[in-house]
Scaffold this motif. Structure first.
Motif, mmCIF file in Angstrom:
data_model
loop_
_atom_site.group_PDB
_atom_site.id
_atom_site.type_symbol
_atom_site.label_atom_id
_atom_site.label_comp_id
_atom_site.label_asym_id
_atom_site.label_seq_id
_atom_site.Cartn_x
_atom_site.Cartn_y
_atom_site.Cartn_z
ATOM 1 N N UNK A 19 45.589 43.769 35.238
ATOM 2 C CA UNK A 19 45.685 45.076 34.589
ATOM 3 C C UNK A 19 47.142 45.471 34.366
ATOM 4 N N UNK A 20 47.989 45.254 35.380
ATOM 5 C CA UNK A 20 49.413 45.575 35.230
ATOM 6 C C UNK A 20 50.061 44.729 34.141
ATOM 7 N N UNK A 21 49.698 43.448 34.076
ATOM 8 C CA UNK A 21 50.269 42.578 33.051
ATOM 9 C C UNK A 21 49.838 43.026 31.659
ATOM 10 N N UNK A 22 48.567 43.369 31.501
ATOM 11 C CA UNK A 22 48.083 43.846 30.199
ATOM 12 C C UNK A 22 48.765 45.144 29.801
ATOM 13 N N UNK A 23 48.956 46.064 30.766
ATOM 14 C CA UNK A 23 49.635 47.324 30.470
ATOM 15 C C UNK A 23 51.097 47.081 30.088
ATOM 16 N N UNK A 24 51.749 46.137 30.750
ATOM 17 C CA UNK A 24 53.168 45.857 30.499
ATOM 18 C C UNK A 24 53.378 45.338 29.070
#
Length: 72
Positions: free
Chosen positions: A62-67
């Motif tokens: 999720x953090x990677x997709x948001x970044x």
């Protein structure tokens, strides 16, 4: 050449997940043994084209997709 350095090479039967069988030569087991496969090319998603699912442990995906949300 040294004697007894190579393993015995013999015929075994390989049983696929769908029940089909074939014979091949191998160093596994003894002559005439049956090797039953849990995963083979007829059932594994890498060969059947199945969907890959990402496991999100700790929110990393999720953090990677948001970044990289607006990157493309």
């Amino acid at each position: 050449m040294k004697k007894d350095t190579h393993p015995e090479y013999h015929l075994i039967t390989v049983k696929m997940t769908d029940g089909t069988e074939f014979q091949t030569k191998s160093t596994w087991g003894k002559e005439g043994d049956v090797l039953t496969l849990d995963i083979d090319p007829t059932s594994h998603p890498a060969w059947t084209g199945g969907n890959q699912q990402l496991m999100d442990r700790g929110g990393r995906v999720s953090r990677l997709k948001d970044k990289f949300k607006g990157f493309v």
